[in-house]
Design a protein around this motif. Structure first.
Motif, PDB file in Angstrom:
ATOM      1  N   UNK A   3       0.811  -1.225   0.000  1.00 19.73           N
ATOM      2  CA  UNK A   3       0.000   0.000   0.000  1.00 19.73           C
ATOM      3  C   UNK A   3       0.844   1.275   0.000  1.00 19.73           C
ATOM      4  N   UNK A   4       2.153   1.140   0.190  1.00 18.88           N
ATOM      5  CA  UNK A   4       3.004   2.320   0.291  1.00 18.88           C
ATOM      6  C   UNK A   4       3.388   2.891  -1.063  1.00 18.88           C
ATOM      7  N   UNK A   5       3.519   2.016  -2.056  1.00 23.42           N
ATOM      8  CA  UNK A   5       3.886   2.455  -3.400  1.00 23.42           C
ATOM      9  C   UNK A   5       2.861   1.928  -4.400  1.00 23.42           C
ATOM     10  N   UNK A   6       1.895   2.737  -4.763  1.00 22.13           N
ATOM     11  CA  UNK A   6       0.797   2.269  -5.623  1.00 22.13           C
ATOM     12  C   UNK A   6       1.213   1.969  -7.058  1.00 22.13           C
ATOM     13  N   UNK A   7       2.459   2.243  -7.398  1.00 25.10           N
ATOM     14  CA  UNK A   7       2.931   1.958  -8.761  1.00 25.10           C
ATOM     15  C   UNK A   7       3.763   0.687  -8.856  1.00 25.10           C
ATOM     16  N   UNK A   8       4.124   0.115  -7.717  1.00 25.02           N
ATOM     17  CA  UNK A   8       4.992  -1.065  -7.740  1.00 25.02           C
ATOM     18  C   UNK A   8       4.197  -2.337  -8.025  1.00 25.02           C
ATOM     19  N   UNK A   9       4.782  -3.191  -8.876  1.00 30.33           N
ATOM     20  CA  UNK A   9       4.169  -4.479  -9.193  1.00 30.33           C
ATOM     21  C   UNK A   9       5.009  -5.611  -8.612  1.00 30.33           C
ATOM     22  N   UNK A  10       4.373  -6.753  -8.401  1.00 29.82           N
ATOM     23  CA  UNK A  10       5.007  -7.827  -7.652  1.00 29.82           C
ATOM     24  C   UNK A  10       4.911  -9.183  -8.366  1.00 29.82           C
ATOM     25  N   UNK A  11       5.927 -10.037  -8.167  1.00 25.28           N
ATOM     26  CA  UNK A  11       5.799 -11.432  -8.608  1.00 25.28           C
ATOM     27  C   UNK A  11       4.780 -12.146  -7.730  1.00 25.28           C
ATOM     28  N   UNK A  12       4.312 -13.300  -8.198  1.00 26.28           N
ATOM     29  CA  UNK A  12       3.253 -14.022  -7.479  1.00 26.28           C
ATOM     30  C   UNK A  12       3.665 -15.471  -7.243  1.00 26.28           C
ATOM     31  N   UNK A  13       3.449 -15.927  -6.005  1.00 22.77           N
ATOM     32  CA  UNK A  13       3.608 -17.335  -5.655  1.00 22.77           C
ATOM     33  C   UNK A  13       2.233 -17.910  -5.333  1.00 22.77           C
ATOM     34  N   UNK A  14       1.844 -18.949  -6.055  1.00 22.21           N
ATOM     35  CA  UNK A  14       0.619 -19.692  -5.761  1.00 22.21           C
ATOM     36  C   UNK A  14       1.028 -20.866  -4.871  1.00 22.21           C
ATOM     37  N   UNK A  15       0.543 -20.872  -3.631  1.00 15.48           N
ATOM     38  CA  UNK A  15       1.030 -21.785  -2.606  1.00 15.48           C
ATOM     39  C   UNK A  15      -0.114 -22.667  -2.110  1.00 15.48           C
ATOM     40  N   UNK A  16       0.033 -23.988  -2.285  1.00 18.52           N
ATOM     41  CA  UNK A  16      -1.064 -24.917  -2.008  1.00 18.52           C
ATOM     42  C   UNK A  16      -0.832 -25.772  -0.764  1.00 18.52           C
ATOM     43  N   UNK A  93      -8.121 -13.578 -12.150  1.00 11.24           N
ATOM     44  CA  UNK A  93      -8.663 -12.703 -11.110  1.00 11.24           C
ATOM     45  C   UNK A  93      -7.547 -11.969 -10.368  1.00 11.24           C
ATOM     46  N   UNK A  94      -6.482 -12.692 -10.009  1.00  9.14           N
ATOM     47  CA  UNK A  94      -5.374 -12.069  -9.273  1.00  9.14           C
ATOM     48  C   UNK A  94      -4.695 -11.006 -10.141  1.00  9.14           C
ATOM     49  N   UNK A  95      -4.462 -11.310 -11.412  1.00  9.11           N
ATOM     50  CA  UNK A  95      -3.818 -10.341 -12.300  1.00  9.11           C
ATOM     51  C   UNK A  95      -4.704  -9.131 -12.570  1.00  9.11           C
ATOM     52  N   UNK A  96      -6.011  -9.318 -12.463  1.00  2.78           N
ATOM     53  CA  UNK A  96      -6.949  -8.207 -12.673  1.00  2.78           C
ATOM     54  C   UNK A  96      -7.044  -7.307 -11.449  1.00  2.78           C
ATOM     55  N   UNK A  97      -7.076  -7.923 -10.264  1.00  5.92           N
ATOM     56  CA  UNK A  97      -7.400  -7.174  -9.045  1.00  5.92           C
ATOM     57  C   UNK A  97      -6.193  -6.719  -8.235  1.00  5.92           C
ATOM     58  N   UNK A  98      -5.004  -7.254  -8.555  1.00  3.47           N
ATOM     59  CA  UNK A  98      -3.809  -6.899  -7.795  1.00  3.47           C
ATOM     60  C   UNK A  98      -2.690  -6.474  -8.742  1.00  3.47           C
ATOM     61  N   UNK A  99      -1.706  -5.771  -8.210  1.00  2.00           N
ATOM     62  CA  UNK A  99      -0.611  -5.252  -9.036  1.00  2.00           C
ATOM     63  C   UNK A  99       0.457  -6.326  -9.208  1.00  2.00           C
ATOM     64  N   UNK A 100       0.198  -7.239 -10.092  1.00  2.00           N
ATOM     65  CA  UNK A 100       1.121  -8.342 -10.353  1.00  2.00           C
ATOM     66  C   UNK A 100       2.020  -8.023 -11.534  1.00  2.00           C
ATOM     67  N   UNK A 101       3.146  -8.715 -11.613  1.00  2.66           N
ATOM     68  CA  UNK A 101       3.923  -8.763 -12.857  1.00  2.66           C
ATOM     69  C   UNK A 101       3.409 -10.009 -13.577  1.00  2.66           C
ATOM     70  N   UNK A 102       2.543  -9.797 -14.512  1.00  2.00           N
ATOM     71  CA  UNK A 102       1.713 -10.881 -15.046  1.00  2.00           C
ATOM     72  C   UNK A 102       2.383 -11.613 -16.204  1.00  2.00           C
ATOM     73  N   UNK A 104       5.150 -15.307 -17.047  1.00  2.00           N
ATOM     74  CA  UNK A 104       5.653 -16.562 -16.495  1.00  2.00           C
ATOM     75  C   UNK A 104       6.959 -16.391 -15.727  1.00  2.00           C
ATOM     76  N   UNK A 105       7.767 -15.404 -16.115  1.00  3.12           N
ATOM     77  CA  UNK A 105       9.038 -15.194 -15.437  1.00  3.12           C
ATOM     78  C   UNK A 105       8.866 -14.728 -14.002  1.00  3.12           C
ATOM     79  N   UNK A 106       7.678 -14.251 -13.661  1.00  9.13           N
ATOM     80  CA  UNK A 106       7.423 -13.752 -12.312  1.00  9.13           C
ATOM     81  C   UNK A 106       6.259 -14.489 -11.653  1.00  9.13           C
ATOM     82  N   UNK A 107       6.052 -15.738 -12.082  1.00  7.77           N
ATOM     83  CA  UNK A 107       4.957 -16.531 -11.513  1.00  7.77           C
ATOM     84  C   UNK A 107       5.493 -17.890 -11.066  1.00  7.77           C
ATOM     85  N   UNK A 108       5.211 -18.230  -9.807  1.00  4.22           N
ATOM     86  CA  UNK A 108       5.675 -19.487  -9.217  1.00  4.22           C
ATOM     87  C   UNK A 108       4.500 -20.257  -8.639  1.00  4.22           C
ATOM     88  N   UNK A 109       4.698 -21.577  -8.518  1.00  2.72           N
ATOM     89  CA  UNK A 109       3.706 -22.392  -7.818  1.00  2.72           C
ATOM     90  C   UNK A 109       4.447 -23.422  -6.985  1.00  2.72           C
TER      91      UNK A 109
END
Length: 213
Positions: A3-16, A93-102, A104-109
């Motif tokens: 919430x501190x930097x509204x322009x920053x995007x993040x990689x995503x880990x899908x954790x099961x 949904x996650x790529x739509x609603x959150x600031x992801x780097x959408x 494959x290079x920034x997506x993990x499971x």
């Protein structure tokens, strides 16, 4: 810092989670939030978005395959269409609603036990979507001495291409696991090694099929 930097995007880990658990397991038992906070503070992990969902998804219109015809994964996963849910519902949904780097290079499971099997079931059949893959006491079911090229629609056929696509493939098991579970993960490790597929394999001393592993 999300919430501190509204322009920053993040990689995503899908954790099961594992079998018999739900999407709260990695927080309540696995302490994933504390672990990641500490790793980020130590500079050992990049700040990321972690997505945890419930891994039970059955399509009532699909006929459950007989045991002899089932693909990789425990028997209770027969008919589980969670990979479809990940690809068609959760990621969009996650790529739509959150600031992801959408990409494959920034997506993990990654996943624990059943979640590990679901991870390989999802990622290996969708290599255009993921570049980091991990299974903790869960991997792919490869019979000892079995042909790794026969699973996941031939995902392991082109070793050179796979080694370029996957940045990290990690699997682990506890040395005190049941003989069946240890063999499942270790056989997969041996098959990967024999094929020349880059991966990290870790055996946890003194731990069983538990969170410590």
């Amino acid at each position: 810092g999300y919430d501190q930097n509204p322009n920053k995007r993040y990689p995503v880990l899908y954790l099961q989670h594992g079998g018999g658990e739900d999407e709260t397991g990695w927080i309540n038992q696995g302490k994933a939030d504390s672990i990641l906070d500490n790793l980020i503070a130590e500079g050992k992990a990049t700040p990321m978005i972690i997505v945890m969902d419930r891994g039970y998804a059955v399509d009532p219109t699909k006929v459950v395959e007989p045991a002899a015809n089932r693909g990789p994964g425990p028997n209770f996963m027969s008919g589980n269409v969670f990979p479809d849910v990940v690809l068609k519902e959760i990621i969009p949904m996650i790529d739509r609603d959150f600031r992801t780097i959408a990409d494959r290079d920034h997506r993990a499971m990654a996943g624990l036990s059943m979640g590990g099997f679901l991870t390989f079931q999802t990622t290996m059949t969708n290599l255009d979507m993921f570049s980091y893959v991990a299974g903790f006491s869960g991997a792919a079911l490869i019979p000892q001495g079995g042909d790794i090229t026969q699973v996941y629609n031939g995902a392991f056929n082109d070793v050179e291409a796979l080694n370029k696509k996957i940045k990290i493939m990690y699997i682990s098991t506890g040395l005190e696991e049941s003989a069946r579970m240890y063999a499942t993960v270790n056989n997969f490790h041996q098959a990967l090694e024999k094929a020349g597929i880059n991966h990290i394999y870790y055996e946890s001393p003194g731990t069983s099929h538990e969170w410590q592993t």
